[in-house]
Design an enzyme around this catalytic site. Structure first.
Site, PDB file in Angstrom:
ATOM      1  N   ARG A 224       0.818  -1.232   0.000  1.00 12.24           N
ATOM      2  CA  ARG A 224       0.000   0.000   0.000  1.00 12.24           C
ATOM      3  C   ARG A 224       0.845   1.272   0.000  1.00 12.24           C
ATOM      4  O   ARG A 224       0.397   2.331   0.446  1.00 12.24           O
ATOM      5  CB  ARG A 224      -0.990  -0.003   1.163  1.00 12.24           C
ATOM      6  CG  ARG A 224      -2.019  -1.135   1.078  1.00 12.24           C
ATOM      7  CD  ARG A 224      -3.175  -0.904   2.032  1.00 12.24           C
ATOM      8  NE  ARG A 224      -4.196  -1.930   1.859  1.00 12.24           N
ATOM      9  CZ  ARG A 224      -4.283  -3.036   2.587  1.00 12.24           C
ATOM     10  NH1 ARG A 224      -3.401  -3.256   3.561  1.00 12.24           N
ATOM     11  NH2 ARG A 224      -5.233  -3.910   2.376  1.00 12.24           N
TER      12      ARG A 224
ATOM     13  N   LYS B  32       3.716  11.345 -11.543  1.00  5.92           N
ATOM     14  CA  LYS B  32       2.837  10.549 -12.399  1.00  5.92           C
ATOM     15  C   LYS B  32       3.491   9.191 -12.634  1.00  5.92           C
ATOM     16  O   LYS B  32       4.612   9.117 -13.143  1.00  5.92           O
ATOM     17  CB  LYS B  32       2.591  11.244 -13.738  1.00  5.92           C
ATOM     18  CG  LYS B  32       1.550  12.331 -13.683  1.00  5.92           C
ATOM     19  CD  LYS B  32       1.226  12.816 -15.088  1.00  5.92           C
ATOM     20  CE  LYS B  32       0.089  13.818 -15.085  1.00  5.92           C
ATOM     21  NZ  LYS B  32      -0.248  14.276 -16.451  1.00  5.92           N
TER      22      LYS B  32
ATOM     23  N   GLU C 141      10.728  17.152 -25.268  1.00  3.60           N
ATOM     24  CA  GLU C 141      10.045  17.525 -24.031  1.00  3.60           C
ATOM     25  C   GLU C 141      10.613  18.824 -23.463  1.00  3.60           C
ATOM     26  O   GLU C 141       9.900  19.583 -22.802  1.00  3.60           O
ATOM     27  CB  GLU C 141      10.155  16.403 -22.994  1.00  3.60           C
ATOM     28  CG  GLU C 141       9.351  15.151 -23.336  1.00  3.60           C
ATOM     29  CD  GLU C 141       7.877  15.260 -22.954  1.00  3.60           C
ATOM     30  OE1 GLU C 141       7.435  16.347 -22.566  1.00  3.60           O
ATOM     31  OE2 GLU C 141       7.182  14.223 -23.046  1.00  3.60           O
TER      32      GLU C 141
ATOM     33  N   LYS D  54       8.553  22.669 -14.273  1.00  2.36           N
ATOM     34  CA  LYS D  54       7.669  21.564 -13.903  1.00  2.36           C
ATOM     35  C   LYS D  54       7.430  21.543 -12.401  1.00  2.36           C
ATOM     36  O   LYS D  54       6.309  21.290 -11.946  1.00  2.36           O
ATOM     37  CB  LYS D  54       8.227  20.224 -14.372  1.00  2.36           C
ATOM     38  CG  LYS D  54       7.264  19.085 -14.070  1.00  2.36           C
ATOM     39  CD  LYS D  54       7.427  17.877 -14.933  1.00  2.36           C
ATOM     40  CE  LYS D  54       6.264  16.906 -14.734  1.00  2.36           C
ATOM     41  NZ  LYS D  54       6.423  15.664 -15.514  1.00  2.36           N
TER      42      LYS D  54
ATOM     43  N   GLU E  11      -3.537  17.520 -11.279  1.00  5.18           N
ATOM     44  CA  GLU E  11      -4.119  17.959 -12.538  1.00  5.18           C
ATOM     45  C   GLU E  11      -5.620  18.201 -12.417  1.00  5.18           C
ATOM     46  O   GLU E  11      -6.416  17.819 -13.263  1.00  5.18           O
ATOM     47  CB  GLU E  11      -3.838  16.916 -13.636  1.00  5.18           C
ATOM     48  CG  GLU E  11      -3.821  17.496 -15.041  1.00  5.18           C
ATOM     49  CD  GLU E  11      -3.350  16.490 -16.074  1.00  5.18           C
ATOM     50  OE1 GLU E  11      -4.114  16.196 -16.991  1.00  5.18           O
ATOM     51  OE2 GLU E  11      -2.208  15.996 -15.941  1.00  5.18           O
TER      52      GLU E  11
ATOM     53  N   ARG F 103      -1.415  22.089 -14.510  1.00  2.00           N
ATOM     54  CA  ARG F 103      -0.663  20.884 -14.847  1.00  2.00           C
ATOM     55  C   ARG F 103      -1.094  20.303 -16.188  1.00  2.00           C
ATOM     56  O   ARG F 103      -0.305  19.652 -16.874  1.00  2.00           O
ATOM     57  CB  ARG F 103      -0.792  19.840 -13.736  1.00  2.00           C
ATOM     58  CG  ARG F 103       0.066  18.620 -14.004  1.00  2.00           C
ATOM     59  CD  ARG F 103       0.437  17.840 -12.776  1.00  2.00           C
ATOM     60  NE  ARG F 103       1.388  16.790 -13.118  1.00  2.00           N
ATOM     61  CZ  ARG F 103       2.008  16.024 -12.239  1.00  2.00           C
ATOM     62  NH1 ARG F 103       1.800  16.198 -10.938  1.00  2.00           N
ATOM     63  NH2 ARG F 103       2.859  15.100 -12.629  1.00  2.00           N
TER      64      ARG F 103
ATOM     65  N   ASN G 245       0.619  18.492 -20.782  1.00  2.00           N
ATOM     66  CA  ASN G 245       0.215  17.484 -21.760  1.00  2.00           C
ATOM     67  C   ASN G 245       0.254  18.019 -23.187  1.00  2.00           C
ATOM     68  O   ASN G 245      -0.215  17.349 -24.112  1.00  2.00           O
ATOM     69  CB  ASN G 245      -1.197  16.981 -21.448  1.00  2.00           C
ATOM     70  CG  ASN G 245      -1.255  16.226 -20.141  1.00  2.00           C
ATOM     71  OD1 ASN G 245      -0.487  15.301 -19.921  1.00  2.00           O
ATOM     72  ND2 ASN G 245      -2.170  16.628 -19.263  1.00  2.00           N
TER      73      ASN G 245
ATOM     74  N   HIS H 160       0.661  15.835 -26.230  1.00  2.00           N
ATOM     75  CA  HIS H 160       0.563  14.448 -25.781  1.00  2.00           C
ATOM     76  C   HIS H 160      -0.725  13.748 -26.229  1.00  2.00           C
ATOM     77  O   HIS H 160      -0.711  12.525 -26.403  1.00  2.00           O
ATOM     78  CB  HIS H 160       0.694  14.369 -24.262  1.00  2.00           C
ATOM     79  CG  HIS H 160       2.095  14.547 -23.775  1.00  2.00           C
ATOM     80  ND1 HIS H 160       2.836  15.690 -23.991  1.00  2.00           N
ATOM     81  CD2 HIS H 160       2.917  13.698 -23.092  1.00  2.00           C
ATOM     82  CE1 HIS H 160       4.028  15.545 -23.450  1.00  2.00           C
ATOM     83  NE2 HIS H 160       4.106  14.350 -22.911  1.00  2.00           N
TER      84      HIS H 160
ATOM     85  N   HIS I 263       0.135  10.485 -27.895  1.00  2.00           N
ATOM     86  CA  HIS I 263      -0.242   9.166 -27.385  1.00  2.00           C
ATOM     87  C   HIS I 263      -1.018   8.373 -28.430  1.00  2.00           C
ATOM     88  O   HIS I 263      -0.872   7.147 -28.525  1.00  2.00           O
ATOM     89  CB  HIS I 263      -1.073   9.314 -26.116  1.00  2.00           C
ATOM     90  CG  HIS I 263      -0.269   9.730 -24.925  1.00  2.00           C
ATOM     91  ND1 HIS I 263      -0.850  10.136 -23.736  1.00  2.00           N
ATOM     92  CD2 HIS I 263       1.077   9.802 -24.723  1.00  2.00           C
ATOM     93  CE1 HIS I 263       0.101  10.444 -22.867  1.00  2.00           C
ATOM     94  NE2 HIS I 263       1.267  10.251 -23.445  1.00  2.00           N
TER      95      HIS I 263
ATOM     96  N   HIS J 130       8.520   7.915 -27.557  1.00  2.00           N
ATOM     97  CA  HIS J 130       7.575   8.838 -26.922  1.00  2.00           C
ATOM     98  C   HIS J 130       7.898  10.292 -27.268  1.00  2.00           C
ATOM     99  O   HIS J 130       7.003  11.064 -27.650  1.00  2.00           O
ATOM    100  CB  HIS J 130       7.588   8.644 -25.405  1.00  2.00           C
ATOM    101  CG  HIS J 130       6.757   9.640 -24.672  1.00  2.00           C
ATOM    102  ND1 HIS J 130       5.375   9.685 -24.757  1.00  2.00           N
ATOM    103  CD2 HIS J 130       7.102  10.670 -23.857  1.00  2.00           C
ATOM    104  CE1 HIS J 130       4.913  10.677 -24.028  1.00  2.00           C
ATOM    105  NE2 HIS J 130       5.932  11.285 -23.464  1.00  2.00           N
TER     106      HIS J 130
END
Length: 370
Positions: free
Chosen positions: A125, A147, A189, A231, A241, A246, A250, A253, A257, A271
């Site tokens: 956990r 993330k 990036e 960042k 987000e 935030r 993206n 992206h 993606h 990527h």
């Protein structure tokens, strides 16, 4: 690689952490990690490519600090970020007889950081982990912000958690071992930060990209530190987000993606390459909607092309894939009430969140993009 180590702080109250940027951090990782440990035990997660160069100096440093260590070496590549590999990883970590005080150490690029971070978020956990990014993409982006995720058959990063590391050690010396293609994918990036919020940084990158990607220490450190600072500030303001701050990260992206999914999440399109083309497409789509000037879009396309990054769908075999790409975009995490969310530019250095991009507009745009 010479120079001093610089420290940035991600301010998240009692979950805040430092980002260290500079040379020699992999060999010195044990000394930096030890003060954060509740138990002197670390499980190092890496991949075969990174292990060949960086695992030995890292574990030597852990040993010198009196930290017991267990390496787990994964296959390289985006294909490792799936449920099957994740299941094997957590079984292997548990076989090390871990406790909640055990530290996971992610040594590698974005794939290793994502799957290791997600394991840390779920094992017992939640156990602590440290990011030791060895690619430019991971140093400027994926290692910072918490993330963590793996891919599923339905799309990229659809199974994951927000889970912050205890520390990020961005060793600039590690970048000297990167293949040129991987370095340029990470550079995409870096460009993103200039395009979403800092036109001056983009101007500087246009002039100094050769020095940055040539790993000239002063230019490289400025690029990495500027990206990480931006960042860190965004994450501190909008960790999960829930707002627009935030979400701007993206940029490129949603298109990117979809491109990755359609090309199979493999070496055909890295990527960062997908993000580079995604940013070009975002500028072109914004021009189509009358939001952004064609002059800015042309300037971005020119710079991306100059860095040997893709700017055309046809170049990656997707010129006639509008319906498939739109279907992938419809499965994006940012879809709300069936409407596609895009980050679009008003100009270089100024982006915003469009939450209701029209599917027919996007289909027509993608069908015409060559």
């Amino acid at each position: 690689m010479s120079g001093a180590v610089e420290t940035l702080r991600v301010e998240l109250a009692d979950r805040g952490y430092d980002i260290l940027v500079g040379p020699g951090l992999i060999a010195a990782a044990g000394a930096h990690i030890l003060p954060l440990m509740r138990r002197k035990q670390a499980v190092v997660v890496t991949d075969e490519t990174v292990a060949a160069t960086h695992l030995e100096p890292l574990v030597a440093g852990l040993g010198a600090a009196g930290i017991a260590h267990h390496p787990i070496v994964l296959p390289p590549g985006e294909g490792t970020k799936d449920l099957a590999h994740f299941g094997r990883l957590v079984d292997d970590v548990l076989a090390c007889t871990i406790e909640r005080g055990t530290m996971l150490v992610a040594l590698g690029g974005g794939v290793v950081g994502d799957i290791c971070g997600f394991a840390a978020a779920t094992l017992l956990r939640g156990i602590d982990f440290v990011q030791v990014p060895t690619t430019l993409l991971a140093q400027v982006d994926s290692s910072v912000g918490g993330k963590t995720a793996i891919n599923t058959a339905a799309g990229k990063n659809l199974l994951g958690a927000f889970y912050q590391p205890r520390l990020v050690l961005a060793d600039s010396g590690a970048l000297a071992t990167l293949p040129r293609r991987e370095l340029l994918a990470g550079y995409a990036e870096t460009v993103k930060y200039g395009l979403i919020a800092d036109a001056g940084f983009f101007n500087w990158l246009e002039a100094e990209s050769g020095r940055v990607c040539g790993l000239e220490p002063a230019a490289l450190n400025r690029a990495v530190i500027t990206s990480c600072r931006m960042k860190a500030e965004i994450v501190a303001a909008d960790e999960r987000e829930t707002g627009d701050a935030r979400a701007l990260l993206n940029f490129g992206h949603t298109f990117g993606h979809a491109l990755e999914a359609e090309t199979g999440f493999g070496d055909a399109l890295l990527h960062g390459e997908a993000v580079a083309l995604g940013m070009v497409l975002a500028f072109d789509f914004a021009v189509r909607l009358g939001i952004c000037s064609g002059q800015d879009a042309t300037r971005v396309r020119r710079h991306v092309a100059a860095m040997d990054l893709p700017t055309e769908l046809g170049a990656i075999g997707l010129a006639s894939k509008a319906d498939a790409l739109l279907a992938h975009m419809g499965k994006d995490k940012k879809v709300r009430d069936g409407k596609i969310t895009l980050i679009l530019p008003r100009r270089i250095g100024d982006a915003y969140v469009m939450r209701d991009a029209g599917a027919e507009d996007l289909r027509a745009f993608l069908a015409e993009a060559a």
